[in-house]
Write a protein that holds these residues in place. Structure first.
Motif, short mmCIF file in Angstrom:
data_model
loop_
_atom_site.label_atom_id
_atom_site.label_comp_id
_atom_site.label_asym_id
_atom_site.label_seq_id
_atom_site.Cartn_x
_atom_site.Cartn_y
_atom_site.Cartn_z
N ILE A 1 34.75 34.46 39.40
CA ILE A 1 35.27 34.73 40.78
C ILE A 1 36.64 34.14 41.17
CG2 ILE A 1 34.71 33.98 43.04
CD1 ILE A 1 31.58 33.96 42.31
N ARG A 2 37.18 33.17 40.25
CA ARG A 2 38.30 32.39 40.38
C ARG A 2 39.50 33.36 39.69
NH1 ARG A 2 40.71 27.31 40.45
NH2 ARG A 2 39.39 27.02 42.10
N HIS A 3 38.87 34.20 38.54
CA HIS A 3 39.68 35.15 37.90
C HIS A 3 40.13 36.37 38.95
CE1 HIS A 3 41.37 37.43 34.79
NE2 HIS A 3 40.76 38.65 35.08
N ILE A 4 39.02 36.95 39.54
CA ILE A 4 38.96 37.69 40.39
C ILE A 4 39.87 37.82 41.83
CG2 ILE A 4 37.90 39.58 42.01
CD1 ILE A 4 35.40 39.27 39.90
N LYS A 5 39.61 36.42 42.22
CA LYS A 5 40.59 36.13 43.21
C LYS A 5 41.96 36.05 42.91
CE LYS A 5 41.26 31.80 44.32
NZ LYS A 5 41.52 30.37 44.83
N ASN A 6 42.37 35.53 41.86
CA ASN A 6 43.64 35.13 41.43
C ASN A 6 44.31 36.58 40.89
OD1 ASN A 6 43.67 32.65 42.13
ND2 ASN A 6 43.23 31.95 39.97
N ASN A 7 43.66 37.60 40.30
CA ASN A 7 44.11 38.55 39.57
C ASN A 7 44.21 39.83 40.45
OD1 ASN A 7 45.18 37.69 37.06
ND2 ASN A 7 43.28 36.87 37.18
N TYR A 8 43.21 39.97 41.36
CA TYR A 8 42.83 41.44 42.09
C TYR A 8 42.80 41.31 43.39
CZ TYR A 8 41.54 42.35 37.13
OH TYR A 8 41.69 42.55 35.83
N LEU A 9 42.39 40.21 44.22
CA LEU A 9 42.21 40.06 45.53
C LEU A 9 43.62 40.23 46.17
CD1 LEU A 9 40.21 39.54 47.74
CD2 LEU A 9 40.93 37.06 47.57
N ARG A 10 43.85 41.10 47.43
CA ARG A 10 45.14 41.67 47.75
C ARG A 10 45.13 40.99 49.29
NH1 ARG A 10 46.27 41.82 43.26
NH2 ARG A 10 46.46 43.72 42.21
N GLU A 11 44.14 40.65 49.77
CA GLU A 11 44.11 40.16 51.13
C GLU A 11 42.96 39.52 51.57
OE1 GLU A 11 43.58 43.44 54.43
OE2 GLU A 11 44.55 44.55 52.79
N ARG A 12 43.06 38.68 52.96
CA ARG A 12 41.97 38.06 53.55
C ARG A 12 40.95 37.25 52.68
NH1 ARG A 12 40.27 40.76 58.64
NH2 ARG A 12 39.49 38.64 58.90
N GLU A 13 41.62 36.37 51.74
CA GLU A 13 41.07 35.48 51.16
C GLU A 13 39.46 34.75 51.48
OE1 GLU A 13 41.47 31.00 48.68
OE2 GLU A 13 43.30 32.60 48.52
N GLU A 14 39.47 34.39 52.78
CA GLU A 14 38.54 34.05 53.52
C GLU A 14 37.26 34.82 53.77
OE1 GLU A 14 40.92 35.97 56.62
OE2 GLU A 14 41.39 34.80 54.88
#
Length: 102
Positions: A33-46
């Motif tokens: 999940i941390r990897h996905i957040k750091n590498n693929y998430l583009r907006e609205r992390e919350e």
């Protein structure tokens, strides 16, 4: 490789991508999940990551926020140790949002 799929409107958080594939080596779901957040998430992390303002630990993982169903190989991750599940090559992970406006 691991395949991750984003459903229920979550693909908008990932720049319109509904699937990604990446290599894993000795990772837990929390680290994935941390990897996905750091590498693929583009907006609205919350809308994807559960945050705790009082957590000052230096952990190397994240978890998803309430309202997101996580399936690993079509099995609810609650039955598979959630963030502690050891991800295996070939796993298919689905993140399904139940957060909808109305």
């Amino acid at each position: 490789k691991v395949k991750a799929e984003f459903c229920g409107g979550m693909e908008t958080l990932f720049g319109g991508e509904d699937k990604v594939e990446f290599e894993v080596e000795d990772m837990t779901m929390g680290q994935v999940i941390r990897h996905i957040k750091n590498n693929y998430l583009r907006e609205r992390e919350e809308l994807f990551i559960q945050t705790d303002a009082n957590d000052t630990s230096d952990k190397d993982y994240d978890t998803v926020r309430a309202g997101i169903i996580v399936m690993i190989n079509d099995t609810d991750w609650e039955l598979l140790d959630t963030i502690d599940y050891k991800v295996q090559d070939g796993d298919n992970i689905s993140f399904i949002s139940t957060l909808h406006g109305g």
